[in-house]
Structures are given as structure tokens and as C-alpha cells.
Design an enzyme around this catalytic site. Structure first.
Site, short mmCIF file in Angstrom:
data_model
loop_
_atom_site.label_atom_id
_atom_site.label_comp_id
_atom_site.label_asym_id
_atom_site.label_seq_id
_atom_site.Cartn_x
_atom_site.Cartn_y
_atom_site.Cartn_z
N GLU A 187 0.79 -1.30 0.13
CA GLU A 187 -0.03 0.08 0.14
C GLU A 187 0.81 1.25 -0.15
O GLU A 187 1.72 1.39 0.80
CB GLU A 187 -1.01 0.00 1.18
CG GLU A 187 -1.88 1.21 1.26
CD GLU A 187 -3.22 0.81 1.95
OE1 GLU A 187 -3.38 -0.41 2.39
OE2 GLU A 187 -3.98 1.87 2.21
N ASN A 241 -3.31 -1.75 7.64
CA ASN A 241 -4.44 -2.42 7.22
C ASN A 241 -4.36 -3.87 7.22
O ASN A 241 -4.12 -4.42 6.20
CB ASN A 241 -5.07 -1.96 5.79
CG ASN A 241 -5.45 -0.34 5.83
OD1 ASN A 241 -5.90 0.22 6.86
ND2 ASN A 241 -5.07 0.55 4.77
N LYS A 299 -3.71 -0.13 13.86
CA LYS A 299 -4.59 0.83 13.59
C LYS A 299 -5.82 0.41 13.64
O LYS A 299 -6.40 -0.58 13.29
CB LYS A 299 -4.49 0.87 11.93
CG LYS A 299 -5.16 1.95 11.31
CD LYS A 299 -4.77 1.80 9.69
CE LYS A 299 -6.08 2.81 8.76
NZ LYS A 299 -5.41 2.89 7.31
N GLU A 317 -10.52 4.49 9.15
CA GLU A 317 -10.60 4.31 7.70
C GLU A 317 -11.11 2.52 7.66
O GLU A 317 -10.38 1.63 6.84
CB GLU A 317 -9.28 4.19 6.95
CG GLU A 317 -8.94 5.72 6.85
CD GLU A 317 -7.45 5.88 6.16
OE1 GLU A 317 -6.85 5.15 6.05
OE2 GLU A 317 -7.40 7.08 5.78
N ARG A 361 -1.87 3.60 16.97
CA ARG A 361 -1.72 4.70 16.23
C ARG A 361 -2.93 5.89 16.56
O ARG A 361 -4.25 5.47 16.81
CB ARG A 361 -1.83 4.47 14.56
CG ARG A 361 -0.83 3.66 14.31
CD ARG A 361 -0.84 3.09 12.70
NE ARG A 361 -0.44 3.94 11.71
CZ ARG A 361 -1.27 4.30 10.51
NH1 ARG A 361 -2.30 4.15 10.35
NH2 ARG A 361 -0.64 5.17 9.85
N LYS A 414 1.16 10.68 13.53
CA LYS A 414 1.82 11.18 12.04
C LYS A 414 2.45 12.67 12.45
O LYS A 414 1.64 13.29 13.26
CB LYS A 414 0.65 11.28 11.23
CG LYS A 414 0.34 9.87 10.56
CD LYS A 414 -0.52 9.80 9.48
CE LYS A 414 -0.80 8.41 9.00
NZ LYS A 414 -1.75 8.50 7.66
N ASP A 428 -2.54 14.42 7.15
CA ASP A 428 -1.89 13.18 6.50
C ASP A 428 -0.90 13.21 5.54
O ASP A 428 -1.13 13.22 4.37
CB ASP A 428 -3.24 12.24 5.79
CG ASP A 428 -2.96 10.86 5.38
OD1 ASP A 428 -1.89 10.50 5.93
OD2 ASP A 428 -3.55 10.34 4.71
N GLU A 479 5.33 9.18 13.51
CA GLU A 479 5.30 8.37 12.37
C GLU A 479 5.69 9.17 11.27
O GLU A 479 4.80 10.35 10.88
CB GLU A 479 3.92 7.71 12.36
CG GLU A 479 3.97 7.11 10.92
CD GLU A 479 2.44 6.36 10.74
OE1 GLU A 479 2.12 5.79 11.80
OE2 GLU A 479 1.97 6.40 9.83
N GLU A 490 3.71 9.17 -0.63
CA GLU A 490 2.58 9.02 -1.30
C GLU A 490 1.96 10.23 -1.68
O GLU A 490 1.30 10.23 -2.58
CB GLU A 490 1.43 8.53 0.07
CG GLU A 490 -0.01 8.52 -0.11
CD GLU A 490 -0.64 8.19 1.03
OE1 GLU A 490 -0.09 7.97 1.97
OE2 GLU A 490 -1.79 8.26 0.85
N HIS A 507 -4.29 18.44 0.41
CA HIS A 507 -5.15 17.37 -0.01
C HIS A 507 -5.95 17.83 -1.11
O HIS A 507 -7.11 17.56 -1.27
CB HIS A 507 -6.08 16.91 1.06
CG HIS A 507 -6.06 15.52 1.18
ND1 HIS A 507 -6.16 14.69 0.20
CD2 HIS A 507 -5.91 14.79 2.56
CE1 HIS A 507 -6.13 13.11 0.71
NE2 HIS A 507 -5.91 13.35 2.04
N TRP A 565 -13.00 12.93 2.21
CA TRP A 565 -11.94 12.60 1.14
C TRP A 565 -11.94 13.45 -0.04
O TRP A 565 -11.51 12.93 -1.24
CB TRP A 565 -12.19 11.14 0.89
CG TRP A 565 -12.00 10.04 1.71
CD1 TRP A 565 -11.13 10.42 3.15
CD2 TRP A 565 -12.23 8.88 2.10
NE1 TRP A 565 -11.06 9.40 3.86
CE2 TRP A 565 -11.60 8.26 3.43
CE3 TRP A 565 -12.94 7.94 1.27
CZ2 TRP A 565 -11.80 7.07 3.73
CZ3 TRP A 565 -13.25 6.58 1.84
CH2 TRP A 565 -12.53 6.15 3.09
O1 GCW Z 1 -2.58 8.31 4.15
C1 GCW Z 1 -3.38 7.17 4.45
C2 GCW Z 1 -3.24 6.52 3.15
C3 GCW Z 1 -3.65 5.06 3.36
C4 GCW Z 1 -3.25 4.54 4.73
C5 GCW Z 1 -3.52 5.37 5.83
C6 GCW Z 1 -2.87 5.14 7.12
C7 GCW Z 1 -2.41 2.37 5.43
O2 GCW Z 1 -3.89 7.09 2.09
O3 GCW Z 1 -3.34 4.19 2.27
O4 GCW Z 1 -3.46 3.12 5.04
O5 GCW Z 1 -3.01 6.77 5.64
O6 GCW Z 1 -1.97 5.93 7.52
O7 GCW Z 1 -3.26 4.18 7.91
#
Ligand code: GCW
Length: 670
Positions: free
Chosen positions: A124, A167, A244, A248, A281, A316, A321, A343, A349, A478, A499
Site C-alpha cells: 500500500e 490495514n 490501526k 478507515e 496509532r 503522524k 495526513d 510516524e 504517497e 489534500h 476525502w
Molecule cells: O495516508 C493514508 C493512506 C492509506 C493508509 C492510511 C494510514 C495504510 O492513504 O493508504 O493506510 O493513511 O496511514 O493508515
């Protein structure tokens, strides 16, 4: 001479005729790779009496009266780190540093990579091929890359790796997979690297058909205790878990009306007798919230003090994100009685995948150096996560989501290896500057010739800021098209409001930007301590590189340099375009110092990066223009596509791929 040869051979590096070369069985290139190191005489000494200052992983290097370098450490791992340090000094032409005693101790205790790798070999947000872990071949077949991975990590001080995606597939905890994980753990152990796994919170349901995965249910608790005992019987030094939960679509304690603390503590209690940790997380957000940036603090602050001591909340760097620029996450300054860690995302990404050259250390350092002011001045994110602010350094940790895959150069883009390297060096010593780390990497990877090192370092050091400028300047965030997070799409729609880019940029006739102020906005500013709260809240004092993160401003708002906001946006994009264009010239100017394969690999990507910079500007400003009704200044690069054309463009890639260079919108560079 003999001493060094022996030391390096033990690490899989061969000595040949006074110089050393890597034993690179897989044919994959690393900074440990294709360079030579002058051999110095060296002895290694395991200390008879424990030297507290250097601890279990640190080392000293002192010259003896014969002029030999002697590495002293309490442990074999300390000696290994010392040997790699010496090798680095040799390769970087820094052996004169041995004239003084060297004492090195890692800053963070847990220095961990997070792989978002799935059992089906997809990664991913991975842009470097498939997963390095060939699960279908394990435990039987062992690839040379596994040990090379361990050596590379050991050379930069990484001491832990989470092998699978957050995930998480519940199967990773099955006996079948644990036997495979064991093989990797055995390979990594001599290099001081522990394995960790991401767990699926609903594993008791999935793997054992229990009716529930409620963390307060006694059968569930027993299942986890038994599972953990099984894991430690197979992998005695297993590091612990990354989780996690309730994010999501992932399962978590809230599915059963329980809190994050209930969930984390159940797992923490299970691993505690074995010395394991739980990295839980804080990346949580719900679609209904008016401001995603506030949610981590809203969920975790009320739980402060309720977590076991072997739980570390993994946060994070920014509150949303991994955007090219975010302010630091305010959660770093909001907990007093809970262990926290940062993190960072090594994989790009949101920064051009493995098509763009972006050296990320300046972005991470910006976060670590940010002052939260939690206990007055000096409460930086680094100090918070090192446990220095609350006097609890035992659990200091830092994680990086890796960019490693099975591609020949490990990271997809030749220059992306610098980010893997930099993460490790930063975890070892967060005080090192972006430039110091980068110079080390360039010298070890290409050449020590200043005529190459200086221009390339200058280019790479500028690359993160350039990316901010050409993708999302001035606090925009974003504004991506689609879930692949590669190209621009400020118009994009999705199944959830949070989103959709419009949730973040809020472009309209009256202006652009997210109002997070105290009086008219979501009051996210109040999650920061003074003086930051007022600084961000007041449009006059808010740093302009974050202004649209905190404020919604009219298109003709006057910036400090006298430009309107509209013009300033256009000119900032323009700077990004120019800088990306300039990277191509820099790279061409050093062609003779690089082999043709690596030269071309980087060259064709730099060309695409510069084209993408224009694409970003075209898409964003043409879209905003519908609302601002203002003209793009005539001294800016002309648009090459209409908004309609760009809206029709489809990339058609999954979240596991980087786009092919020839599948992107046509652009010409002058
Ligand atoms: O940034 C988002 C990503 C997902 C990711 C999620 C996360 C692993 O788009 O792909 O999933 O964060 O950090 O859990």
C-alpha cells in the site's frame, strides 16, 4: 588491516586488496554498495565492565598508541554499529575525525520501519515494485535481499521493522505465517533488528471464530494471551505490535463500545511479560467531523494517563495526513502521562511517488524541531518523543513508513534511497542536519568528488520546498485527484466529504483556505499552546507558508510582499515550476560523474517531475480561477491544457502503483 576485513566480512562485506566491496548477491544497489573504502587498522573490544554512557547500542572509537582505531562497546551490536560508523567515515573521506574520541549513542530507543506490505505482495502506497517479503516462498526459500535489507538497516541504526500493513490481514498471526516471520526474524537478529507485526483487532473473530473481539471479554483476552505466548515461543525476541484501530474501516475497540485505551491495554498486558510494546496509532478521523485535523486530540487527550506503560501512541507528523507541508500535529503537545512517538512517511504517497525526487529530511526535521511549548520553550516534538519533556525516556520511539520494495534499486527512484538512509540517521541522531546526512548518502552512493556532491546536494536540499510550491503551497492541502494521491484534482468527488479536496481548500467566490481560527473557524488553533495559538489565529502573524491551512482569505487579500493572494499563489507555483526545471539542468551538468544507467533513470524522472509541476499549477489555478475570476499573470508559464481536458484525464492506477512516465498528461518543457 586484518581487523577491519574481519569485521566487515562478518557483516557480509568482502575485503579486496586494501579496499572493500559489497557482497551484493541479489545484484541490488545500496549505499553500502558500489564504492570503496580506504582500510584503516581497527580492533574491536567488548568491554569487560559495563560502560553506562554508551549503553547497549552505543560505542566509542579511540585510537590506540599504534595509531589503530579501536571500537569499544558493551555488546556485539554496539561493535557492529561502531564498525559501520567507521566504514561511513572512511567512505565519506572523514577519517580525520578519528583524531578525537568518538562517542555515539542512539537518541531513540526504538527506531522502526513500518512496511505497508500485504500477504499478496502488494504494498500500500508502495512505489518500488512488489513486497520484499516473498510470503509464498517462505519459510523454505530464503532470498539474499533479506540479509542485504538487514545490513542496510543496521548500517544506519534501524533496530526494528513492522513487516506488514497497518490495514492488517488477520492471517499474519496464523501459525503458518508466524513460521515465515520467524525466518526473517532469525536473519535480522544478528543485525540488531527485531520484528514486529501489525495486528487486525478482529483477529479473534477471524482466526478463532470467537463471537466477539471485545477487549474486555474474557475469552478474547485469553485468546490474545495465548496467541502472544505462541508468538514468543517461535520468536523469543519478538518486538510487539502496531495497531490501526477504528480508522478507515479497520476494526477496533470502539466496535464494542470500548476505548482506545481498553484495546491497547489488553494487547499491552499480553506482551508485557515478554518485554514487548504496543504502538497504537492516533490516525483516527470520522467522516462527520467538521475538521479532521482536530480529531486525534479530541479522541486521545481524554484518555491521557489511561494507557499501560508499554503502549506508545504513534502520531503522524501532521494533523491530517503526510501532506507536503502541515503544521506539526498538536497531539505531540497535549499528552502528559502517555508515551508518544512520531510516524514519518518515507514513501512519497503525496510527494510524487517514485517519479519525483524529493529529499524528505527537511520536512521531518521541521516537525521534530517544532516547539509545542507544552512545558514552555524547548518542548520540541523531538524532546516530547524522546521522553525528555515528561522525564520518561524509557520508551522513546520513532517510526518511518518505508519506500522499500523489490525493485532493483529498492526504492523505485535512485534518489529515494536517500530518504530511507536519512530516516535511519535521523532516528539515531535527530540533531544531524539535512545537509550532513545528505552529503553522507551522496558520497557513499555516488562519488566523493565535490564537483558532483555540491550541486547534487544543493538540488536535493531544495527539492522538498520545491515540491510544496508546485503541489500545494501556502498551506493548501489534500488537493489530489482520486485515491491514488498522485496528480492534482481540486474538483474531485468521493464517497466521503472528508476525502474530497473541497473539504480542505474550500475555494469559493469569497476566497480560499480552511478557517481554523478561534472566532469564525473550527478553532483548531486552540489545540496549540501559546504563543502558537495566537500566532496561527491571527492572520497578520500566521506564517504565510501555512496561511491557507488556518485561514480562509479573499482572493485579493494583500500578502506581505504586496501581491494579492491570487498572484502570490500563481507566483509560488511558478517558482516551483522553475525550480523543478532547474533540477534537470543541474543533473545534466553532473552527467560525467554518474554511470549511464543511473543518470538516465534520474534524468527521465526529473523531466517528468518538471512536467508534473506545470500540471499541478494548471489544474489548481484554472480550477480556482472559476471562483476568483482573476487572470494568471502574464509572466508565468502559460497553461498547456484547459481545465476541461485536465478534468477528463484519468490515471487509472491502484493505491499500490506509481504511474508510468508515458501515461501522464502531455507537457512540453521549453
Ligand atoms: O495516508 C493514508 C493512506 C492509506 C493508509 C492510511 C494510514 C495504510 O492513504 O493508504 O493506510 O493513511 O496511514 O493508515
Amino acid at each position: 588491516m586484518f581487523g577491519l576485513a574481519v569485521a566487515l566480512m562478518a557483516m557480509g562485506i568482502q575485503s579486496c586488496g586494501g579496499q572493500t566491496r559489497p557482497e551484493n548477491k541479489s545484484g541490488h544497489d545500496l549505499w553500502l554498495g558500489d564504492i570503496t573504502v580506504p582500510v584503516v587498522a581497527v580492533n574491536k573490544e567488548l568491554l569487560k565492565q559495563y560502560d553506562k554512557e554508551i549503553g547497549d547500542e552505543g560505542f566509542r572509537i579511540k585510537k590506540n598508541d599504534k595509531g589503530e582505531a579501536v571500537i569499544y562497546a558493551n555488546t556485539q551490536i554496539g561493535l557492529m554499529y561502531g564498525t559501520y560508523h567507521l566504514k561511513r567515515l572512511g567512505e565519506c573521506g572523514d577519517l580525520s575525525k578519528l583524531d578525537k574520541e568518538i562517542v555515539e549513542v542512539p537518541a531513540y530507543k526504538y527506531r522502526i520501519l513500518n512496511h505497508w506490505d500485504n500477504p499478496n505482495l502488494t504494498v500500500e502506497r508502495g512505489y518500488a515494485g512488489k513486497s520484499l517479503w516473498k510470503w509464498e516462498e517462505l519459510p523454505g526459500k530464503i532470498r539474499p535481499e533479506y540479509e542485504e535489507y538487514a545490513r542496510a538497516n543496521a548500517s544506519i541504526g534501524i533496530n526494528g521493522t513492522v513487516l506488514n500493513n497497518v490495514n492488517a490481514d488477520a492471517r499474519m498471526l496464523s501459525r503458518e505465517y508466524l513460521e515465515k516471520v520467524k525466518v526473517l526474524a532469525d536473519i535480522f537478529r544478528p543485525y540488531g533488528i527485531k520484528v514486529y507485526l501489525s495486528l487486525n483487532f478482529a483477529a479473534p473473530k477471524h482466526l478463532a471464530n470467537l463471537k466477539t473481539s471485545d477487549p474486555l471479554d474474557k475469552d478474547v483476552i485469553k485468546w490474545w494471551n495465548d496467541k502472544v505466548a505462541e508468538i514468543y515461543s517461535i520468536i523469543p525476541d519478538f518486538g510487539g505490535f502496531l495497531v490501526k484501530a477504528n480508522s478507515e474501516g479497520q476494526s477496533g475497540p470502539q466496535d464494542y463500545g470500548r476505548t482506545h485505551a481498553d484495546g491497547a491495554n489488553m494487547i499491552a498486558d499480553a506482551v508485557k511479560p515478554f518485554g514487548g510494546i504496543v504502538m497504537w496509532r492516533a490516525f483516527v478521523y470520522a467522516a462527520e467531523s467538521p475538521d479532521r485535523a482536530k480529531q486525534a486530540v479530541e479522541e486521545f487527550k481524554p484518555l491521557d494517563g489511561q494507557f499501560r506503560d508499554n503502549v506508545i501512541i504513534q502520531i503522524k507528523n501532521g494533523p491530517v495526513d503526510f501532506q507536503p507541508r502541515e503544521p506539526f500535529s498538536p497531539l505531540f503537545g497535549q499528552l502528559e502521562h502517555t508515551n508518544i512517538m512520531a510516524e514519518m512517511q518515507i514513501t512519497q504517497e503525496y510527494l510524487g511517488h517514485s517519479n519525483h525526487m524529493v529529499y524528505l529530511h527537511p520536512m521531518w526535521k521541521e516537525c521534530l524541531d517544532s516547539d509545542t511549548y507544552q512545558k514552555g520553550k524547548g518542548s520540541t516534538v523531538a524532546a516530547e518523543t524522546l521522553g525528555k519533556v515528561h522525564g520518561n525516556t524509557q520508551w522513546s520511539a520513532i517510526a518511518g513508513v518505508t519506500n522499500i520494495g523489490d525493485s532493483v534499486n529498492w526504492c523505485g527512484h535512485q534518489m529515494a534511497q536517500a530518504n530511507w538512509y536519512a530516516f535511519g540517521r535521523m532516528a539515531w541522531n535527530p540533531e544531524l542536519s539535512s545537509e550532513e546526512i545528505l552529503n553522507e548518502w551522496i558520497k557513499q552512493t555516488f562519488t566523493t568528488d565535490d564537483k558532483f556532491v555540491e550541486p547534487v546536494a544543493k538540488m536535493m536540499l531544495a527539492s522538498r520546498e520545491a515540491c510544496v510550491k508546485y503541489e500545494m503551497p501556502m498551506g493548501l492541502h489534500h488537493t489530489f485527484k482520486g485515491p491514488d494521491h498522485y496528480g492534482p484534482g481540486p474538483w474531485d468527488r468521493s464517497s466521503r466529504p472528508d476525502w474530497e479536496p473541497a473539504y480542505y481548500h474550500k475555494a469559493a467566490a469569497d476566497g480560499v483556505g480552511f478557517d481554523r481560527t478561534s472566532k469564525t473557524g473550527t478553532d483548531a488553533v486552540s489545540q496549540y499552546h501559546e504563543p502558537l495559538k495566537s500566532l496561527y489565529d491571527n492572520v497578520e502573524t500566521c506564517p504565510e507558508n501555512l496561511i491557507l491551512w488556518f485561514h480562509h482569505l479573499p482572493w485579493d487579500y494583500k500578502m506581505k510582499d504586496g501581491h494579492t493572494l491570487w498572484d502570490e499563489l500563481c507566483y509560488t507555483y511558478e517558482e516551483g515550476i522553475k525550480e523543478a526545471r532547474g533540477f534537470i539542468d543541474t543533473w545534466k551538468s553532473v552527467e560525467k560523474y554518474v554511470d549511464p544507467y543511473r543518470f538516465n533513470q534520474v534524468y527521465e524522472r526529473l523531466v517528468r517531475q518538471a512536467k508534473d509541476a506545470i500540471w499541478w499549477r494548471d489544474a489548481t489555478m484554472l480550477y480556482f480561477q472559476q471562483y476568483s475570476k482573476m487572470e494568471i499573470p502574464s509572466d508565468c508559464t502559460p497553461a498547456q491544457h484547459t481545465l476541461d481536458e485536465l478534468r477528463r484525464f484519468r490515471l487509472g492506477i491502484s493505491n499500490y502503483e506509481t504511474p508510468a512516465l508515458d501515461k501522464l498528461p502531455e507537457y512540453t518543457l521549453e
